[in-house]
Design an enzyme around this catalytic site. Structure first.
Site, PDB file in Angstrom:
ATOM      1  N   ASP A   9       0.898  -1.143   0.000  1.00  0.00           N
ATOM      2  CA  ASP A   9       0.000   0.000   0.000  1.00  0.00           C
ATOM      3  C   ASP A   9       0.945   1.202   0.000  1.00  0.00           C
ATOM      4  O   ASP A   9       1.781   1.354   0.900  1.00  0.00           O
ATOM      5  CB  ASP A   9      -0.830  -0.064   1.288  1.00  0.00           C
ATOM      6  CG  ASP A   9      -1.666   1.177   1.484  1.00  0.00           C
ATOM      7  OD1 ASP A   9      -1.476   2.157   0.752  1.00  0.00           O
ATOM      8  OD2 ASP A   9      -2.510   1.154   2.400  1.00  0.00           O
ATOM      9  N   ASN A  23      -6.256  13.706 -10.207  1.00  0.00           N
ATOM     10  CA  ASN A  23      -6.996  14.213 -11.372  1.00  0.00           C
ATOM     11  C   ASN A  23      -6.669  15.701 -11.548  1.00  0.00           C
ATOM     12  O   ASN A  23      -5.963  16.279 -10.708  1.00  0.00           O
ATOM     13  CB  ASN A  23      -8.507  13.984 -11.222  1.00  0.00           C
ATOM     14  CG  ASN A  23      -9.037  14.614  -9.945  1.00  0.00           C
ATOM     15  OD1 ASN A  23      -8.710  15.766  -9.638  1.00  0.00           O
ATOM     16  ND2 ASN A  23      -9.829  13.876  -9.182  1.00  0.00           N
ATOM     17  N   GLY A  31      -9.656   5.627  -5.295  1.00  0.00           N
ATOM     18  CA  GLY A  31      -8.433   4.862  -5.557  1.00  0.00           C
ATOM     19  C   GLY A  31      -7.263   5.271  -4.683  1.00  0.00           C
ATOM     20  O   GLY A  31      -7.402   5.546  -3.485  1.00  0.00           O
ATOM     21  N   ASP A  33      -5.550   7.960  -4.838  1.00  0.00           N
ATOM     22  CA  ASP A  33      -5.698   9.371  -4.466  1.00  0.00           C
ATOM     23  C   ASP A  33      -6.431   9.484  -3.116  1.00  0.00           C
ATOM     24  O   ASP A  33      -5.968  10.161  -2.175  1.00  0.00           O
ATOM     25  CB  ASP A  33      -6.513  10.061  -5.584  1.00  0.00           C
ATOM     26  CG  ASP A  33      -6.406  11.575  -5.560  1.00  0.00           C
ATOM     27  OD1 ASP A  33      -5.679  12.092  -4.696  1.00  0.00           O
ATOM     28  OD2 ASP A  33      -7.057  12.228  -6.407  1.00  0.00           O
ATOM     29  N   THR A 117      -3.925   3.094 -14.153  1.00  0.00           N
ATOM     30  CA  THR A 117      -4.364   1.696 -14.378  1.00  0.00           C
ATOM     31  C   THR A 117      -5.609   1.319 -13.583  1.00  0.00           C
ATOM     32  O   THR A 117      -6.015   0.165 -13.586  1.00  0.00           O
ATOM     33  CB  THR A 117      -3.242   0.692 -14.033  1.00  0.00           C
ATOM     34  OG1 THR A 117      -2.940   0.828 -12.634  1.00  0.00           O
ATOM     35  CG2 THR A 117      -2.011   0.927 -14.856  1.00  0.00           C
ATOM     36  N   GLY A 118      -6.187   2.284 -12.859  1.00  0.00           N
ATOM     37  CA  GLY A 118      -7.414   2.012 -12.107  1.00  0.00           C
ATOM     38  C   GLY A 118      -8.599   2.602 -12.843  1.00  0.00           C
ATOM     39  O   GLY A 118      -8.950   2.185 -13.957  1.00  0.00           O
ATOM     40  N   VAL A 119      -9.158   3.644 -12.243  1.00  0.00           N
ATOM     41  CA  VAL A 119     -10.332   4.315 -12.811  1.00  0.00           C
ATOM     42  C   VAL A 119     -10.071   4.764 -14.254  1.00  0.00           C
ATOM     43  O   VAL A 119     -10.971   4.720 -15.103  1.00  0.00           O
ATOM     44  CB  VAL A 119     -10.681   5.555 -11.946  1.00  0.00           C
ATOM     45  CG1 VAL A 119     -11.841   6.331 -12.545  1.00  0.00           C
ATOM     46  CG2 VAL A 119     -11.013   5.123 -10.532  1.00  0.00           C
ATOM     47  N   TYR A 120      -8.855   5.187 -14.551  1.00  0.00           N
ATOM     48  CA  TYR A 120      -8.561   5.715 -15.887  1.00  0.00           C
ATOM     49  C   TYR A 120      -8.378   4.638 -16.953  1.00  0.00           C
ATOM     50  O   TYR A 120      -8.193   4.939 -18.134  1.00  0.00           O
ATOM     51  CB  TYR A 120      -7.345   6.653 -15.850  1.00  0.00           C
ATOM     52  CG  TYR A 120      -7.669   8.040 -15.278  1.00  0.00           C
ATOM     53  CD1 TYR A 120      -8.955   8.380 -14.871  1.00  0.00           C
ATOM     54  CD2 TYR A 120      -6.672   9.005 -15.156  1.00  0.00           C
ATOM     55  CE1 TYR A 120      -9.252   9.638 -14.356  1.00  0.00           C
ATOM     56  CE2 TYR A 120      -6.958  10.278 -14.641  1.00  0.00           C
ATOM     57  CZ  TYR A 120      -8.257  10.581 -14.238  1.00  0.00           C
ATOM     58  OH  TYR A 120      -8.537  11.818 -13.731  1.00  0.00           O
TER      59      TYR A 120
HETATM   60  N1  APR Z   1      -1.351   1.777  -2.926  1.00  0.00           N
HETATM   61  C1  APR Z   1      -0.819   1.468  -4.130  1.00  0.00           C
HETATM   62  N2  APR Z   1      -1.562   1.375  -5.249  1.00  0.00           N
HETATM   63  C2  APR Z   1      -2.899   1.562  -5.145  1.00  0.00           C
HETATM   64  C3  APR Z   1      -3.514   1.881  -3.912  1.00  0.00           C
HETATM   65  C4  APR Z   1      -2.676   1.982  -2.767  1.00  0.00           C
HETATM   66  N3  APR Z   1      -3.166   2.273  -1.562  1.00  0.00           N
HETATM   67  N4  APR Z   1      -4.858   2.025  -4.126  1.00  0.00           N
HETATM   68  C5  APR Z   1      -5.053   1.777  -5.433  1.00  0.00           C
HETATM   69  N5  APR Z   1      -3.886   1.506  -6.058  1.00  0.00           N
HETATM   70  C6  APR Z   1      -3.613   1.179  -7.453  1.00  0.00           C
HETATM   71  C7  APR Z   1      -4.749   0.615  -8.253  1.00  0.00           C
HETATM   72  O1  APR Z   1      -4.808  -0.794  -8.074  1.00  0.00           O
HETATM   73  C8  APR Z   1      -4.353   0.979  -9.661  1.00  0.00           C
HETATM   74  O2  APR Z   1      -3.525  -0.035 -10.231  1.00  0.00           O
HETATM   75  O3  APR Z   1      -3.283   2.390  -8.110  1.00  0.00           O
HETATM   76  C9  APR Z   1      -3.500   2.228  -9.507  1.00  0.00           C
HETATM   77  C10 APR Z   1      -4.137   3.496 -10.034  1.00  0.00           C
HETATM   78  O4  APR Z   1      -5.551   3.456  -9.827  1.00  0.00           O
HETATM   79  P1  APR Z   1      -6.401   4.738  -9.498  1.00  0.00           P
HETATM   80  O5  APR Z   1      -6.195   5.173  -8.097  1.00  0.00           O
HETATM   81  O6  APR Z   1      -7.800   4.467  -9.900  1.00  0.00           O
HETATM   82  O7  APR Z   1      -5.772   5.894 -10.438  1.00  0.00           O
HETATM   83  P2  APR Z   1      -5.974   6.228 -11.984  1.00  0.00           P
HETATM   84  O8  APR Z   1      -6.350   5.068 -12.811  1.00  0.00           O
HETATM   85  O9  APR Z   1      -4.759   7.014 -12.391  1.00  0.00           O
HETATM   86  O10 APR Z   1      -7.217   7.166 -11.988  1.00  0.00           O
HETATM   87  C11 APR Z   1      -7.123   8.461 -11.447  1.00  0.00           C
HETATM   88  O11 APR Z   1      -8.901   8.172  -9.924  1.00  0.00           O
HETATM   89  O12 APR Z   1      -9.348   8.533  -7.736  1.00  0.00           O
HETATM   90  C12 APR Z   1      -9.302   9.089  -8.896  1.00  0.00           C
HETATM   91  O13 APR Z   1      -8.707  11.346  -8.331  1.00  0.00           O
HETATM   92  C13 APR Z   1      -8.310  10.211  -9.065  1.00  0.00           C
HETATM   93  O14 APR Z   1      -9.730  10.934 -10.790  1.00  0.00           O
HETATM   94  C14 APR Z   1      -8.464  10.354 -10.514  1.00  0.00           C
HETATM   95  C15 APR Z   1      -8.480   8.935 -11.013  1.00  0.00           C
END
Ligand code: APR
Length: 355
Positions: A9, A23, A31, A33, A117-120
């Site tokens: 984490d 963002n 996520g 953030d 790699t998450g929401v985006y």
């Molecule tokens: N530690 C490490 N990695 C993490 C953690 C954590 N605590 N939480 C999530 N992740 C990983 C996810 O598994 C993913 O692979 O971080 C990666 C990025 O995912 P997101 O947080 O969804 O970020 P992203 O895809 O860049 O989207 C950005 O999400 O929350 C919003 O404000 C943010 O709008 C922006 C968007």
């Protein structure tokens, strides 16, 4: 210079700076953030409000507040739209701009999440390639330690296996040899059951022809044979100790016409550790360190065996780690970060060292 992948984490990482996948508003989200803002406390949001947002691909820096990290670098990754909208360049810029900021602030250790790699929705395997490429290029010019933090357990969770050909190789050499071992142990058990009186005896006696016979130790001068040589004293033997790991490493670097710094960077080894090895002719590295140098020097499999031997190791097919590294060396693929990707995917230790 070294880069490592870790499962963690990111809010727990004790580094100079962690990177946030933010963002454009920089005012928090879900996520990673959300996790970073929760762990850092409301002071982080207060500072973010003063920044006036951030364009995609760029980065901004704040303090870390209640986090173990001193700084948070906020970068905004691209939203995946199929790959034809400059996503790769923007994602690369996120890494490069964040690293530049970190360097300006004198950070020595930086941890990245897998941006976008998450929401985006950026495909994880492609995002990882870009991350590794951007970070390794930067590290060739800068002294820094970078962690790529992968959050999910159980593989990279890329939706597909990154290295199907390596899985095949593991199946060929590891699984088939272990299947043989299993058969062998069943055979032994059956034998022990049929002949219980022999079950405590070793399975095989050493084959005498395999033992090197040193005639000089017991030849009898009186029988027309060469005169017995006096056994060498321990002092003499020690004086003749062959080249150690450090000696062989430095010799190979010279033979390849490499600079020391090219070698330790390619080996994903810190300058500090390299200096230690260099100044200690009796240095005994760990197996991953020894193999990291073999990869950096682009040694053949046979030369790799020789270098490992100097450190007291050998490549073994009973270890997945060894098989994966062997696969890359056999195929003359010497990109240490690629090898580490495969090792990481298989939950094995990585090559190189940070300390
Ligand atoms: N530690 C490490 N990695 C993490 C953690 C954590 N605590 N939480 C999530 N992740 C990983 C996810 O598994 C993913 O692979 O971080 C990666 C990025 O995912 P997101 O947080 O969804 O970020 P992203 O895809 O860049 O989207 C950005 O999400 O929350 C919003 O404000 C943010 O709008 C922006 C968007």
């Amino acid at each position: 210079m070294p880069m490592q992948m870790v499962r963690n984490d990111i809010t727990q990482m004790k580094v100079d700076a962690i990177v946030n996948a933010a963002n454009n508003s920089l005012l928090g989200g879900g996520g990673v953030d959300g996790a970073i803002h929760r762990a850092a406390g409301p002071e982080l949001l207060a500072e973010c409000r003063t920044l006036g947002g951030c364009p995609t691909g760029e980065a901004r820096i704040t303090k870390g507040y209640r986090l173990p990290a001193k700084y948070v670098i906020h970068t905004v990754g691209p939203v995946w739209q199929g790959g034809g909208h400059g996503e790769a360049k923007l994602l690369e810029a996120c890494y490069t701009n964040s690293l530049r900021l970190a360097a300006e602030k004198g950070c020595e250790t930086v941890a990245f999440p897998m941006i976008s790699t998450g929401v985006y929705g950026y495909p994880k395997d492609q995002a990882l390639e870009i991350a590794i490429g951007a970070v390794s290029r930067f590290l060739f010019e800068h002294e820094m330690t970078v962690y790529l933090v992968v959050f999910t357990r159980g593989g990279m969770d890329t939706g597909r296996k990154l290295f199907p050909e390596i899985q095949e190789y593991i199946d060929d050499v590891y699984v088939s040899e272990h299947r043989d071992e299993r058969r062998e142990s069943i055979r032994r058990r059956r034998k022990a059951e049929s002949f219980p009186e022999f079950s405590g005896l070793p399975e095989e006696l050493p084959i005498l022809s395999n033992i090197t016979y040193d005639a000089s130790f017991d030849m009898d001068a009186g029988m027309g044979m060469p005169a017995a040589k006096k056994p060498e004293s321990l002092e003499d033997l020690l004086r003749r100790t062959d080249e150690g790991f450090t000696g062989m490493l430095l010799r190979k670097i010279d033979e390849k016409g490499m600079k020391d710094s090219d070698c330790y960077k390619k080996a994903n080894i810190s300058r500090k550790l390299f200096s230690k090895i260099r100044s200690d002719p009796e240095y005994r590295p760990s197996k991953p360190t020894a193999l990291a140098f073999a990869v950096a020097l682009e040694l053949s499999l046979q030369e790799t065996g020789e270098l490992l031997k100097k450190a007291g190791f050998a490549i073994s097919h009973s270890s997945k780690f060894d098989i994966i590294v062997e696969y890359f060396i056999k195929h003359r693929q010497y990109n240490i970060f690629k090898i580490n990707e495969a090792l990481f995917e298989n939950d094995q230790p990585l090559l190189g060292r940070m300390d």
